[in-house]
Scaffold this active site. Structure first.
Site, PDB file in Angstrom:
ATOM      1  N   CYS A 168      -6.824  25.386   2.298  1.00 42.52           N
ATOM      2  CA  CYS A 168      -7.668  26.108   1.349  1.00 42.52           C
ATOM      3  C   CYS A 168      -8.512  27.157   2.084  1.00 42.52           C
ATOM      4  O   CYS A 168      -7.978  28.137   2.577  1.00 42.52           O
ATOM      5  CB  CYS A 168      -8.506  25.122   0.544  1.00 42.52           C
ATOM      6  SG  CYS A 168      -9.191  25.804  -0.988  1.00 42.52           S
TER       7      CYS A 168
ATOM      8  N   HIS B  71      -4.601  20.652  -1.309  1.00 47.13           N
ATOM      9  CA  HIS B  71      -5.353  19.726  -0.459  1.00 47.13           C
ATOM     10  C   HIS B  71      -4.599  18.413  -0.249  1.00 47.13           C
ATOM     11  O   HIS B  71      -4.770  17.461  -1.027  1.00 47.13           O
ATOM     12  CB  HIS B  71      -6.700  19.409  -1.105  1.00 47.13           C
ATOM     13  CG  HIS B  71      -7.676  20.536  -1.092  1.00 47.13           C
ATOM     14  ND1 HIS B  71      -8.638  20.683  -0.101  1.00 47.13           N
ATOM     15  CD2 HIS B  71      -7.854  21.573  -1.946  1.00 47.13           C
ATOM     16  CE1 HIS B  71      -9.363  21.758  -0.356  1.00 47.13           C
ATOM     17  NE2 HIS B  71      -8.905  22.323  -1.468  1.00 47.13           N
TER      18      HIS B  71
ATOM     19  N   GLU C  29      -5.230  16.145   1.871  1.00 49.36           N
ATOM     20  CA  GLU C  29      -6.182  15.080   2.217  1.00 49.36           C
ATOM     21  C   GLU C  29      -6.749  14.390   0.981  1.00 49.36           C
ATOM     22  O   GLU C  29      -7.353  13.313   1.096  1.00 49.36           O
ATOM     23  CB  GLU C  29      -7.321  15.643   3.078  1.00 49.36           C
ATOM     24  CG  GLU C  29      -8.389  16.439   2.359  1.00 49.36           C
ATOM     25  CD  GLU C  29      -8.018  17.882   2.056  1.00 49.36           C
ATOM     26  OE1 GLU C  29      -8.882  18.634   1.565  1.00 49.36           O
ATOM     27  OE2 GLU C  29      -6.854  18.262   2.324  1.00 49.36           O
TER      28      GLU C  29
END
Length: 219
Positions: free
Chosen positions: A89, A195, A197
């Site tokens: 990002c 993302h 994660e």
């Protein structure tokens, strides 16, 4: 593989990344302040991560100010020596601003902040569900650069429908050629808007992010 996570003023996904790497992937993680420079504890087998957020408030172009942080000079040197670097990002934006990846990220075509689950896929892989959260995620580059990325196999992820098919409605930001993530020609620097994660734990109902790290060779 050991990970270093660079923290900039305005980073807001650094702890998400730390939690995913430490608790879901059982990796050693070192948090790195942007004003520091020392990366001597890392080898080129390790990975430096630039997390998501709004570095320096995105007061200029996204990532443009962070690119000049002292730590980024060390990250650039680390990458040029063959060390692995991942930007997610805002981190992707910083990699483009620093010249470690080609192109740039523009405001979403909708002119709205997008925060939702999307699907991405490799050229020959199954679709993965990964969250996005950005206002400036529209990948842009010249036609020559886009063709170079295509011909070099450097487009690692594209937005797609949940069935894996490419279609305009599955592109959340208007990125050219539905690009969600790219790598450099050498294959050691990766940038992506989604993302991973945020999709590494059964508690979140999604572990497709683990597949992303594996596909990139960062597990």
């Amino acid at each position: 593989m050991k990970y270093g996570i660079v923290v900039f003023p305005g980073s807001n996904c650094d702890r998400d990344m730390q939690d995913a790497l430490q608790h879901d992937m059982n990796k050693e993680v070192v948090m790195l302040w942007h004003k520091d420079k020392d990366l001597s504890m890392f080898s080129t087998d390790d990975c430096i991560v630039l997390p998501g957020g709004f570095s320096f408030g995105d007061y200029l172009r996204c990532g443009a100010i962070a690119r000049f942080s002292p730590m980024m000079q060390s990250v650039i040197q680390f990458a040029n020596q063959g060390g692995k670097v991942l930007g997610v990002c805002n981190g992707f934006q910083i990699l483009c601003e620093s010249g470690l990846l080609p192109g740039g990220l523009l405001g979403n075509a909708s002119r709205k902040f997008v925060c939702k689950n999307v699907h991405i896929r490799t050229a020959d892989g199954d679709p993965l569900q990964i969250p996005v959260a950005h206002g400036d995620g529209r990948y842009f580059a010249s036609l020559d650069v886009l063709d170079e990325l295509e011909n070099g196999g450097q487009i690692v992820f594209r937005y797609c429908h949940q069935n894996g098919k490419m279609e305009e409605l599955s592109n959340p930001n208007g990125a050219l050629r539905s690009i969600a993530g790219i790598r450099n020609a050498e294959g050691n620097v990766f940038g992506m808007m989604p993302h991973p994660e945020r999709a590494t734990s059964p508690l979140l109902g999604n572990t497709d992010g683990l597949k992303v790290f594996k596909l990139l060779g960062l597990n």
